[in-house]
Enzyme design. Structure first.
Site, PDB file in Angstrom:
ATOM      1  N   GLU A   1      -8.729   0.558 -14.596  1.00 39.52           N
ATOM      2  CA  GLU A   1      -8.989   1.926 -14.114  1.00 39.52           C
ATOM      3  C   GLU A   1      -7.966   2.341 -13.047  1.00 39.52           C
ATOM      4  O   GLU A   1      -7.516   3.489 -13.037  1.00 39.52           O
ATOM      5  CB  GLU A   1     -10.410   2.009 -13.546  1.00 39.52           C
ATOM      6  CG  GLU A   1     -11.473   1.909 -14.627  1.00 39.52           C
ATOM      7  CD  GLU A   1     -12.892   2.048 -14.115  1.00 39.52           C
ATOM      8  OE1 GLU A   1     -13.798   2.189 -14.937  1.00 39.52           O
ATOM      9  OE2 GLU A   1     -13.105   2.003 -12.880  1.00 39.52           O
TER      10      GLU A   1
ATOM     11  N   TYR B   1     -13.618   6.787 -20.032  1.00 39.31           N
ATOM     12  CA  TYR B   1     -15.003   6.619 -20.478  1.00 39.31           C
ATOM     13  C   TYR B   1     -15.096   6.192 -21.946  1.00 39.31           C
ATOM     14  O   TYR B   1     -16.146   6.373 -22.572  1.00 39.31           O
ATOM     15  CB  TYR B   1     -15.795   7.905 -20.237  1.00 39.31           C
ATOM     16  CG  TYR B   1     -16.220   8.073 -18.782  1.00 39.31           C
ATOM     17  CD1 TYR B   1     -16.935   7.074 -18.121  1.00 39.31           C
ATOM     18  CD2 TYR B   1     -15.917   9.237 -18.068  1.00 39.31           C
ATOM     19  CE1 TYR B   1     -17.320   7.218 -16.789  1.00 39.31           C
ATOM     20  CE2 TYR B   1     -16.312   9.390 -16.741  1.00 39.31           C
ATOM     21  CZ  TYR B   1     -17.014   8.374 -16.112  1.00 39.31           C
ATOM     22  OH  TYR B   1     -17.408   8.517 -14.792  1.00 39.31           O
TER      23      TYR B   1
ATOM     24  N   LYS C   1     -16.710  12.862  -8.135  1.00 42.90           N
ATOM     25  CA  LYS C   1     -16.879  13.654  -9.351  1.00 42.90           C
ATOM     26  C   LYS C   1     -17.030  15.149  -9.025  1.00 42.90           C
ATOM     27  O   LYS C   1     -17.258  15.512  -7.860  1.00 42.90           O
ATOM     28  CB  LYS C   1     -18.105  13.146 -10.106  1.00 42.90           C
ATOM     29  CG  LYS C   1     -17.992  11.680 -10.543  1.00 42.90           C
ATOM     30  CD  LYS C   1     -19.200  11.286 -11.374  1.00 42.90           C
ATOM     31  CE  LYS C   1     -19.110   9.829 -11.786  1.00 42.90           C
ATOM     32  NZ  LYS C   1     -20.148   9.477 -12.769  1.00 42.90           N
TER      33      LYS C   1
ATOM     34  N   ASN D   1     -23.887  12.113 -10.648  1.00 47.64           N
ATOM     35  CA  ASN D   1     -24.182  11.013  -9.711  1.00 47.64           C
ATOM     36  C   ASN D   1     -23.052  10.791  -8.701  1.00 47.64           C
ATOM     37  O   ASN D   1     -22.851   9.702  -8.194  1.00 47.64           O
ATOM     38  CB  ASN D   1     -24.573   9.744 -10.466  1.00 47.64           C
ATOM     39  CG  ASN D   1     -23.454   9.208 -11.335  1.00 47.64           C
ATOM     40  OD1 ASN D   1     -22.363   9.771 -11.368  1.00 47.64           O
ATOM     41  ND2 ASN D   1     -23.710   8.120 -12.026  1.00 47.64           N
TER      42      ASN D   1
ATOM     43  N   HIS E   1     -17.909   7.782  -9.067  1.00 49.08           N
ATOM     44  CA  HIS E   1     -17.729   6.661  -9.992  1.00 49.08           C
ATOM     45  C   HIS E   1     -17.092   5.508  -9.231  1.00 49.08           C
ATOM     46  O   HIS E   1     -16.257   5.725  -8.360  1.00 49.08           O
ATOM     47  CB  HIS E   1     -16.805   7.061 -11.155  1.00 49.08           C
ATOM     48  CG  HIS E   1     -16.359   5.873 -11.954  1.00 49.08           C
ATOM     49  ND1 HIS E   1     -17.125   5.337 -12.954  1.00 49.08           N
ATOM     50  CD2 HIS E   1     -15.252   5.090 -11.856  1.00 49.08           C
ATOM     51  CE1 HIS E   1     -16.496   4.266 -13.455  1.00 49.08           C
ATOM     52  NE2 HIS E   1     -15.358   4.103 -12.806  1.00 49.08           N
TER      53      HIS E   1
HETATM   54  P1  CMP Z   1     -20.458   6.345 -14.113  1.00 52.45           P
HETATM   55  O1  CMP Z   1     -20.836   5.215 -13.240  1.00 52.45           O
HETATM   56  O2  CMP Z   1     -19.234   7.108 -13.803  1.00 52.45           O
HETATM   57  O3  CMP Z   1     -20.365   5.807 -15.621  1.00 52.45           O
HETATM   58  C1  CMP Z   1     -20.718   6.549 -16.749  1.00 52.45           C
HETATM   59  C2  CMP Z   1     -21.304   7.879 -16.408  1.00 52.45           C
HETATM   60  O4  CMP Z   1     -22.052   8.475 -17.445  1.00 52.45           O
HETATM   61  C3  CMP Z   1     -22.323   7.717 -15.283  1.00 52.45           C
HETATM   62  O5  CMP Z   1     -21.695   7.391 -14.093  1.00 52.45           O
HETATM   63  C4  CMP Z   1     -23.036   9.055 -15.338  1.00 52.45           C
HETATM   64  O6  CMP Z   1     -22.260  10.106 -14.760  1.00 52.45           O
HETATM   65  C5  CMP Z   1     -23.080   9.256 -16.851  1.00 52.45           C
HETATM   66  N1  CMP Z   1     -24.352   8.791 -17.433  1.00 52.45           N
HETATM   67  C6  CMP Z   1     -24.797   7.527 -17.525  1.00 52.45           C
HETATM   68  N2  CMP Z   1     -26.004   7.476 -18.153  1.00 52.45           N
HETATM   69  C7  CMP Z   1     -26.305   8.755 -18.457  1.00 52.45           C
HETATM   70  C8  CMP Z   1     -27.399   9.379 -19.121  1.00 52.45           C
HETATM   71  N3  CMP Z   1     -28.421   8.653 -19.581  1.00 52.45           N
HETATM   72  N4  CMP Z   1     -27.379  10.697 -19.271  1.00 52.45           N
HETATM   73  C9  CMP Z   1     -26.340  11.433 -18.813  1.00 52.45           C
HETATM   74  N5  CMP Z   1     -25.252  10.897 -18.179  1.00 52.45           N
HETATM   75  C10 CMP Z   1     -25.243   9.589 -18.003  1.00 52.45           C
END
Ligand code: CMP
Length: 149
Positions: free
Chosen positions: A126, A49, A9, A112, A115
């Site tokens: 995906e 998403y 990311k 984070n 993904h």
């Molecule tokens: P990912 O595993 O890519 O799937 C959905 C993404 O949304 C997640 O990683 C985070 O980047 C984001 N995400 C999930 N929960 C939250 C949250 N509570 N607040 C902000 N971003 C979130």
């Protein structure tokens, strides 16, 4: 043998952690079946998403994921989907266990780092969203027979 989609990311790109994290996947024994740098079009991120469309963080998530180029890839290996998710750790870096990628490098829910697909069905969809079939390659590495039987 399974395939899973990974996306390094924008936070991972800006923090220059792609090499360190990709190295962990390689060291684990996972095979890189595809890898590319791209500025993801808005429509592609929205489709990726779509499941989160109604969540309060959706708009911020879309802005974040289009804020810079990302590196998308496909990793291949036995139980690759579960293995990669386990290596990433919990979504929230503040809660992820030390030793996991997010546990070692992250302090955020949204930022984070990487993904990864969460099921066989999602992985299939995906991978098809990010790669043409001919961009995902099967090959045998010299070390493969020493990695899994
Ligand atoms: P990912 O595993 O890519 O799937 C959905 C993404 O949304 C997640 O990683 C985070 O980047 C984001 N995400 C999930 N929960 C939250 C949250 N509570 N607040 C902000 N971003 C979130």
């Amino acid at each position: 043998m399974e395939r899973t989609l990974i996306i390094f990311k924008p936070d991972c790109m800006h923090r220059q952690l792609v090499g360190a994290i990709l190295s962990r996947f390689e060291s684990k024994g996972l095979r890189i079946a595809a890898l590319k740098l791209q500025q993801t079009p808005l429509a592609q991120v929205e489709k990726h998403y779509a499941v989160h469309r109604e969540r309060p963080f959706y708009k911020a998530l879309i802005e974040f994921m289009t804020a810079s180029p990302v590196i998308a890839g496909v990793l291949e290996g036995p139980q690759a989907i579960a293995v990669v998710r386990k290596m990433l750790g919990a979504t929230n870096g503040m809660e992820a266990e030390p030793g996991t990628i997010r546990g070692d490098y992250g302090l955020s829910k949204q930022l984070n780092l990487v993904h990864a697909s969460d099921s066989a069905e999602t992985a299939k969809a995906e991978i098809a969203l990010f790669f043409k079939p001919e961009e995902v390659l099967s090959y045998t590495r010299a070390a493969d027979r020493w990695i899994s039987e």
